[in-house]
Write a protein that holds these residues in place. Sequence first.
Motif, PDB file in Angstrom:
ATOM      1  N   ASP A   7      -2.077 -30.986  -2.677  1.00  0.00           N
ATOM      2  CA  ASP A   7      -0.821 -30.797  -3.390  1.00  0.00           C
ATOM      3  C   ASP A   7       0.284 -31.681  -2.827  1.00  0.00           C
ATOM      4  O   ASP A   7       1.185 -32.092  -3.556  1.00  0.00           O
ATOM      5  CB  ASP A   7      -0.390 -29.326  -3.331  1.00  0.00           C
ATOM      6  CG  ASP A   7      -1.357 -28.410  -4.068  1.00  0.00           C
ATOM      7  OD1 ASP A   7      -2.096 -28.925  -4.930  1.00  0.00           O
ATOM      8  OD2 ASP A   7      -1.387 -27.196  -3.771  1.00  0.00           O
ATOM      9  N   ASP A  18       7.122 -33.846  -7.661  1.00  0.00           N
ATOM     10  CA  ASP A  18       5.956 -33.313  -8.360  1.00  0.00           C
ATOM     11  C   ASP A  18       5.746 -34.074  -9.661  1.00  0.00           C
ATOM     12  O   ASP A  18       6.660 -34.182 -10.490  1.00  0.00           O
ATOM     13  CB  ASP A  18       6.169 -31.817  -8.643  1.00  0.00           C
ATOM     14  CG  ASP A  18       4.874 -31.118  -9.023  1.00  0.00           C
ATOM     15  OD1 ASP A  18       3.962 -31.805  -9.525  1.00  0.00           O
ATOM     16  OD2 ASP A  18       4.774 -29.896  -8.823  1.00  0.00           O
ATOM     17  N   ASP A  45       4.002 -33.191 -12.109  1.00  0.00           N
ATOM     18  CA  ASP A  45       3.853 -32.297 -13.261  1.00  0.00           C
ATOM     19  C   ASP A  45       5.173 -32.011 -13.968  1.00  0.00           C
ATOM     20  O   ASP A  45       5.183 -31.431 -15.056  1.00  0.00           O
ATOM     21  CB  ASP A  45       3.223 -30.971 -12.816  1.00  0.00           C
ATOM     22  CG  ASP A  45       1.800 -31.164 -12.290  1.00  0.00           C
ATOM     23  OD1 ASP A  45       1.137 -32.104 -12.763  1.00  0.00           O
ATOM     24  OD2 ASP A  45       1.369 -30.388 -11.412  1.00  0.00           O
ATOM     25  N   MET A  72      13.936 -27.818  -8.744  1.00  0.00           N
ATOM     26  CA  MET A  72      12.545 -27.565  -8.388  1.00  0.00           C
ATOM     27  C   MET A  72      12.319 -27.748  -6.891  1.00  0.00           C
ATOM     28  O   MET A  72      11.596 -26.976  -6.257  1.00  0.00           O
ATOM     29  CB  MET A  72      11.641 -28.513  -9.185  1.00  0.00           C
ATOM     30  CG  MET A  72      10.154 -28.390  -8.836  1.00  0.00           C
ATOM     31  SD  MET A  72       9.484 -26.747  -9.127  1.00  0.00           S
ATOM     32  CE  MET A  72       9.470 -26.723 -10.922  1.00  0.00           C
ATOM     33  N   SER A 103      13.542 -24.767  -4.956  1.00  0.00           N
ATOM     34  CA  SER A 103      12.703 -23.592  -5.230  1.00  0.00           C
ATOM     35  C   SER A 103      11.335 -23.705  -4.572  1.00  0.00           C
ATOM     36  O   SER A 103      10.679 -22.692  -4.338  1.00  0.00           O
ATOM     37  CB  SER A 103      12.537 -23.404  -6.740  1.00  0.00           C
ATOM     38  OG  SER A 103      11.653 -24.358  -7.289  1.00  0.00           O
ATOM     39  N   GLN A 104      10.908 -24.935  -4.281  1.00  0.00           N
ATOM     40  CA  GLN A 104       9.628 -25.132  -3.593  1.00  0.00           C
ATOM     41  C   GLN A 104       9.761 -24.977  -2.087  1.00  0.00           C
ATOM     42  O   GLN A 104       8.825 -24.542  -1.421  1.00  0.00           O
ATOM     43  CB  GLN A 104       9.071 -26.527  -3.920  1.00  0.00           C
ATOM     44  CG  GLN A 104       8.570 -26.680  -5.344  1.00  0.00           C
ATOM     45  CD  GLN A 104       8.150 -28.100  -5.666  1.00  0.00           C
ATOM     46  OE1 GLN A 104       8.622 -29.062  -5.049  1.00  0.00           O
ATOM     47  NE2 GLN A 104       7.277 -28.257  -6.649  1.00  0.00           N
ATOM     48  N   ALA A 126      14.722 -22.550 -12.080  1.00  0.00           N
ATOM     49  CA  ALA A 126      13.592 -22.884 -11.209  1.00  0.00           C
ATOM     50  C   ALA A 126      13.517 -21.838 -10.113  1.00  0.00           C
ATOM     51  O   ALA A 126      14.505 -21.604  -9.401  1.00  0.00           O
ATOM     52  CB  ALA A 126      13.768 -24.278 -10.602  1.00  0.00           C
ATOM     53  N   HIS A 175      10.386 -20.047  -7.299  1.00  0.00           N
ATOM     54  CA  HIS A 175       9.003 -20.033  -6.810  1.00  0.00           C
ATOM     55  C   HIS A 175       8.227 -21.276  -7.258  1.00  0.00           C
ATOM     56  O   HIS A 175       7.031 -21.211  -7.528  1.00  0.00           O
ATOM     57  CB  HIS A 175       8.259 -18.779  -7.270  1.00  0.00           C
ATOM     58  CG  HIS A 175       8.878 -17.495  -6.811  1.00  0.00           C
ATOM     59  ND1 HIS A 175       9.240 -17.288  -5.487  1.00  0.00           N
ATOM     60  CD2 HIS A 175       9.201 -16.360  -7.480  1.00  0.00           C
ATOM     61  CE1 HIS A 175       9.753 -16.076  -5.368  1.00  0.00           C
ATOM     62  NE2 HIS A 175       9.755 -15.506  -6.548  1.00  0.00           N
ATOM     63  N   GLY A 176       8.921 -22.409  -7.375  1.00  0.00           N
ATOM     64  CA  GLY A 176       8.245 -23.654  -7.742  1.00  0.00           C
ATOM     65  C   GLY A 176       7.841 -23.733  -9.198  1.00  0.00           C
ATOM     66  O   GLY A 176       6.993 -24.545  -9.562  1.00  0.00           O
ATOM     67  N   GLU A 177       8.454 -22.912 -10.065  1.00  0.00           N
ATOM     68  CA  GLU A 177       8.132 -22.930 -11.486  1.00  0.00           C
ATOM     69  C   GLU A 177       9.415 -22.966 -12.309  1.00  0.00           C
ATOM     70  O   GLU A 177      10.446 -22.441 -11.893  1.00  0.00           O
ATOM     71  CB  GLU A 177       7.304 -21.698 -11.878  1.00  0.00           C
ATOM     72  CG  GLU A 177       5.935 -21.653 -11.213  1.00  0.00           C
ATOM     73  CD  GLU A 177       5.147 -20.436 -11.645  1.00  0.00           C
ATOM     74  OE1 GLU A 177       5.711 -19.586 -12.372  1.00  0.00           O
ATOM     75  OE2 GLU A 177       3.969 -20.324 -11.254  1.00  0.00           O
ATOM     76  N   PHE A 178       9.323 -23.581 -13.499  1.00  0.00           N
ATOM     77  CA  PHE A 178      10.463 -23.686 -14.401  1.00  0.00           C
ATOM     78  C   PHE A 178      10.390 -22.634 -15.502  1.00  0.00           C
ATOM     79  O   PHE A 178       9.307 -22.280 -15.974  1.00  0.00           O
ATOM     80  CB  PHE A 178      10.495 -25.062 -15.076  1.00  0.00           C
ATOM     81  CG  PHE A 178      11.258 -26.105 -14.316  1.00  0.00           C
ATOM     82  CD1 PHE A 178      12.566 -25.874 -13.910  1.00  0.00           C
ATOM     83  CD2 PHE A 178      10.681 -27.331 -14.022  1.00  0.00           C
ATOM     84  CE1 PHE A 178      13.270 -26.844 -13.213  1.00  0.00           C
ATOM     85  CE2 PHE A 178      11.369 -28.302 -13.328  1.00  0.00           C
ATOM     86  CZ  PHE A 178      12.674 -28.051 -12.925  1.00  0.00           C
ATOM     87  N   ARG A 179      11.569 -22.137 -15.888  1.00  0.00           N
ATOM     88  CA  ARG A 179      11.740 -21.387 -17.139  1.00  0.00           C
ATOM     89  C   ARG A 179      12.770 -22.163 -17.935  1.00  0.00           C
ATOM     90  O   ARG A 179      13.944 -22.227 -17.549  1.00  0.00           O
ATOM     91  CB  ARG A 179      12.216 -19.964 -16.861  1.00  0.00           C
ATOM     92  CG  ARG A 179      11.222 -19.107 -16.097  1.00  0.00           C
ATOM     93  CD  ARG A 179      10.046 -18.714 -16.966  1.00  0.00           C
ATOM     94  NE  ARG A 179      10.469 -17.966 -18.145  1.00  0.00           N
ATOM     95  CZ  ARG A 179      10.662 -16.644 -18.149  1.00  0.00           C
ATOM     96  NH1 ARG A 179      10.489 -15.930 -17.035  1.00  0.00           N
ATOM     97  NH2 ARG A 179      11.035 -16.031 -19.260  1.00  0.00           N
TER      98      ARG A 179
END
Length: 259
Positions: A29, A198, A200, A213, A216-217, A236, A238-242
């Motif tokens: 990762d 990242d 992604d 991000m 949040s990471q 952002a 916990h390493g994720e987007f909304r």
Amino acid sequence: MLFDIGLKDVIDILLVALMLYYIYRLMRDSRSLNVFIGILVFVVVWVFVSQVLEMRLLGTILDKLVSVGVIALIVLFQEDIRKVLYNLGAHQRMRRLAEFFTSKKTREKKKGSVMPDIMPVVMACMNMSRAKVGALIVFERTMPLDDVVSTGDRIDANINQRLIENIFFKNSPLHDGAMVISEHRIKAAGCILPVSHDLDIPKELGLRHRSAMGISQESDALAIVVSEETGAISIAVHGEFRLRLSAEELESILTKTLG
């Protein structure tokens, strides 16, 4: 005997395999897979020389290199090690254990003080979204963000809708940085956040989203982004987007996450 393997040995092998697999995922990762493979090859050679061939001189040299190498790896991968330890501490069971030692009065007080913090931020984000004013707001949670706060200008003010909108006004000198909210106060503005690299992350998302991000990471912070191009509101955590949140969705996520 050669095949005299007991239950303890099987458990030992499984634990080592799991540890190596977790390290492999971490390195993959963080795009350091080649480094992991090189370390693995070195360890295999070291064990073969020291334990199988019993070459004393070369084995002693490799032993010294391993001793120094451990320190070098800690320095080289300090951010990755920090991330692993953070993920361990942020695990749901670990958080429940921490909450067990927190008094009920403290938990109720914390939950009761969440809504006054959220609504001014939600209203400010909606107004900035309609006007397409870019913004980046970070809520500190359990992990301190003192290093981030130190990169900006300290404000230490009550959470106020007009103040938030004025800070991110296009002509404001602080509008390009991030605002940090901690302990129910606006701690600082114009802060610099770590940028996520990242692959992604969608290409249409800009620097604000990558900064959100990134924080949040590297921490358990929650970051709100208002896009300057589209006015879309994103979170952002916990390493994720909304992405593309409505006012109701923004309020709901903030209440659940911060409460």
